[in-house]
Design an enzyme around this catalytic site. Structure first.
Site, mmCIF file in Angstrom:
data_model
loop_
_atom_site.group_PDB
_atom_site.id
_atom_site.type_symbol
_atom_site.label_atom_id
_atom_site.label_comp_id
_atom_site.label_asym_id
_atom_site.label_seq_id
_atom_site.Cartn_x
_atom_site.Cartn_y
_atom_site.Cartn_z
ATOM 1 N N SER A 1 0.650 -1.053 -0.053
ATOM 2 C CA SER A 1 -0.216 -0.070 0.106
ATOM 3 C C SER A 1 0.854 1.116 -0.017
ATOM 4 C CB SER A 1 -0.869 0.011 1.158
ATOM 5 O OG SER A 1 -1.601 1.128 1.295
ATOM 6 N N HIS B 1 -0.939 -1.030 -4.278
ATOM 7 C CA HIS B 1 -2.455 -0.684 -3.827
ATOM 8 C C HIS B 1 -2.197 0.678 -3.260
ATOM 9 C CE1 HIS B 1 -6.020 -1.625 -1.611
ATOM 10 N NE2 HIS B 1 -5.537 -0.926 -0.563
ATOM 11 N N ASP C 1 -4.537 4.052 -1.598
ATOM 12 C CA ASP C 1 -5.716 4.265 -0.883
ATOM 13 C C ASP C 1 -6.335 5.549 -0.956
ATOM 14 O OD1 ASP C 1 -5.833 1.684 0.597
ATOM 15 O OD2 ASP C 1 -4.201 1.903 1.444
ATOM 16 N N MET D 1 -8.733 8.340 -0.257
ATOM 17 C CA MET D 1 -9.835 8.961 0.914
ATOM 18 C C MET D 1 -10.378 10.181 0.510
ATOM 19 S SD MET D 1 -7.786 7.517 4.021
ATOM 20 C CE MET D 1 -6.814 5.666 3.848
ATOM 21 N N HIS E 1 -8.061 1.753 -4.295
ATOM 22 C CA HIS E 1 -9.004 1.353 -3.354
ATOM 23 C C HIS E 1 -9.727 2.444 -3.097
ATOM 24 C CE1 HIS E 1 -9.786 0.214 1.286
ATOM 25 N NE2 HIS E 1 -10.934 0.118 0.569
ATOM 26 N N MET F 1 -12.162 4.745 -1.031
ATOM 27 C CA MET F 1 -12.670 4.960 0.105
ATOM 28 C C MET F 1 -13.425 6.323 0.074
ATOM 29 S SD MET F 1 -9.898 3.362 2.716
ATOM 30 C CE MET F 1 -8.621 3.380 1.208
ATOM 31 N N MET G 1 -11.727 -5.771 4.549
ATOM 32 C CA MET G 1 -11.207 -4.796 5.672
ATOM 33 C C MET G 1 -10.900 -5.295 6.990
ATOM 34 S SD MET G 1 -10.523 -2.322 3.560
ATOM 35 C CE MET G 1 -9.487 -1.358 4.866
ATOM 36 N N ASP H 1 -7.142 -6.339 3.569
ATOM 37 C CA ASP H 1 -6.457 -5.046 3.674
ATOM 38 C C ASP H 1 -6.512 -4.623 5.051
ATOM 39 O OD1 ASP H 1 -5.598 -2.629 3.270
ATOM 40 O OD2 ASP H 1 -7.201 -2.065 1.861
HETATM 41 C C1 DX5 Z 1 -6.648 1.719 5.245
HETATM 42 C C2 DX5 Z 1 -6.243 1.141 3.847
HETATM 43 C C3 DX5 Z 1 -5.164 0.000 3.990
HETATM 44 C C4 DX5 Z 1 -3.957 0.648 4.836
HETATM 45 C C5 DX5 Z 1 -3.037 -0.629 5.038
HETATM 46 O O1 DX5 Z 1 -7.651 2.639 4.974
HETATM 47 O O2 DX5 Z 1 -7.100 0.680 2.949
HETATM 48 O O3 DX5 Z 1 -4.859 -0.219 2.581
HETATM 49 O O4 DX5 Z 1 -3.079 1.418 4.022
HETATM 50 O O5 DX5 Z 1 -1.844 -0.296 5.825
HETATM 51 P P1 DX5 Z 1 -1.547 -1.161 6.889
HETATM 52 O O6 DX5 Z 1 -0.885 -2.457 6.316
HETATM 53 O O7 DX5 Z 1 -0.521 -0.386 7.622
HETATM 54 O O8 DX5 Z 1 -2.236 -1.529 7.739
HETATM 55 ZN ZN ZN Z 2 -6.730 -0.053 1.231
#
Ligand code: DX5
Ligand code: ZN
Length: 219
Positions: free
Chosen positions: A9, A34, A36, A38, A67, A69, A138, A176
């Site tokens: 990630s 990956h 993230d 947001m 991903h 969010m 998740m 994840d």
């Molecule tokens: C959380 C994310 C994850 C996160 C994982 O909202 O979707 O992908 O970055 O990070 P670690 O492995 O540090 O939990």
């Molecule tokens: Zn993620």
């Protein structure tokens, strides 16, 4: 058990050196990158948009796994595919018209996935099964990297694996949140096809060792 694919990630990398960071995990055997995304609305944090994907696309050949969010995923599908995303995942809790969203992702030439928050039941995605290529389970509350793994959310994986194995259509299972060497073997044993990990990979200097350890390989 087939070999789990590993998706570092980017959220956890040193963003001042993103090109080097991405190359380091690619050279260490990562299978996907990956992202993230947001929006400060669906989750209480803001990260990056298609610009970062487009920049990473120029320095890596790995598939980009996005991903989302966000409260409004539909308006971001096209920009992320244009930026090089090959997999787009939307949250069942956020997207009201999932069938249309998945169809649009396919129409754009990308692979659709559905994400479930830790306490969202497996049944909520049963009808989505024919339309997705992967499910993202998740195991932390989405919004931040470096959180503690929620074991009860990981328990869902076994039920999803049973659903997967009972259906003709092969849907990949990804996990994840809080994935590390302490739970990776258990997750692989329960049927995870993809392990997403931020801290467990970018938080250690030897990325090759970190990725191999998550896969359960000797280094
Ligand atoms: C959380 C994310 C994850 C996160 C994982 O909202 O979707 O992908 O970055 O990070 P670690 O492995 O540090 O939990
Ligand atoms: Zn993620």
């Amino acid at each position: 058990m087939s070999r789990a694919r590993i998706a570092p990630s980017v959220l956890a990398c040193d963003l001042t050196r993103v090109a080097d960071e991405v190359r380091s995990v690619q050279d260490a055997g990562a299978d996907l990158l990956h992202f993230d995304v947001m929006d400060g609305a669906f989750v209480p944090n803001l990260t990056f948009g298609p610009g970062l994907c487009a920049a990473v696309r120029r320095v890596s050949t790995l598939p980009l796994d996005v991903h989302l969010m966000v409260a409004d995923a539909d308006s971001l599908l096209e920009p992320f595919v244009a930026a090089g995303a090959s997999r787009l995942c939307v949250h069942v809790e956020a997207a009201p018209h999932l069938h249309r969203t998945f169809a649009r992702i396919r129409e754009l030439g990308a692979s659709p996935g559905v994400a479930l928050n830790p306490l969202t039941p497996v049944e909520s995605i049963a009808e989505a099964w024919p339309f997705v290529d992967f499910v993202l389970v998740m195991t932390v509350n989405p919004g931040f990297g470096g959180q503690r793994f929620i074991p009860e959310a990981g328990d869902k994986l076994g039920r999803l694996a049973a659903l997967r194995d009972s259906r003709q259509r092969r849907v990949e299972l990804a996990v994840d949140g809080g994935v590390d060497t302490g739970n990776a073997a258990m997750l692989r044993g329960r049927g995870a096809d993809v392990l997403v990990a931020g801290t467990a990979i970018f938080g250690v200097p030897d990325r090759h060792r970190a990725i191999a350890a998550l896969r359960g390989e000797e280094v």
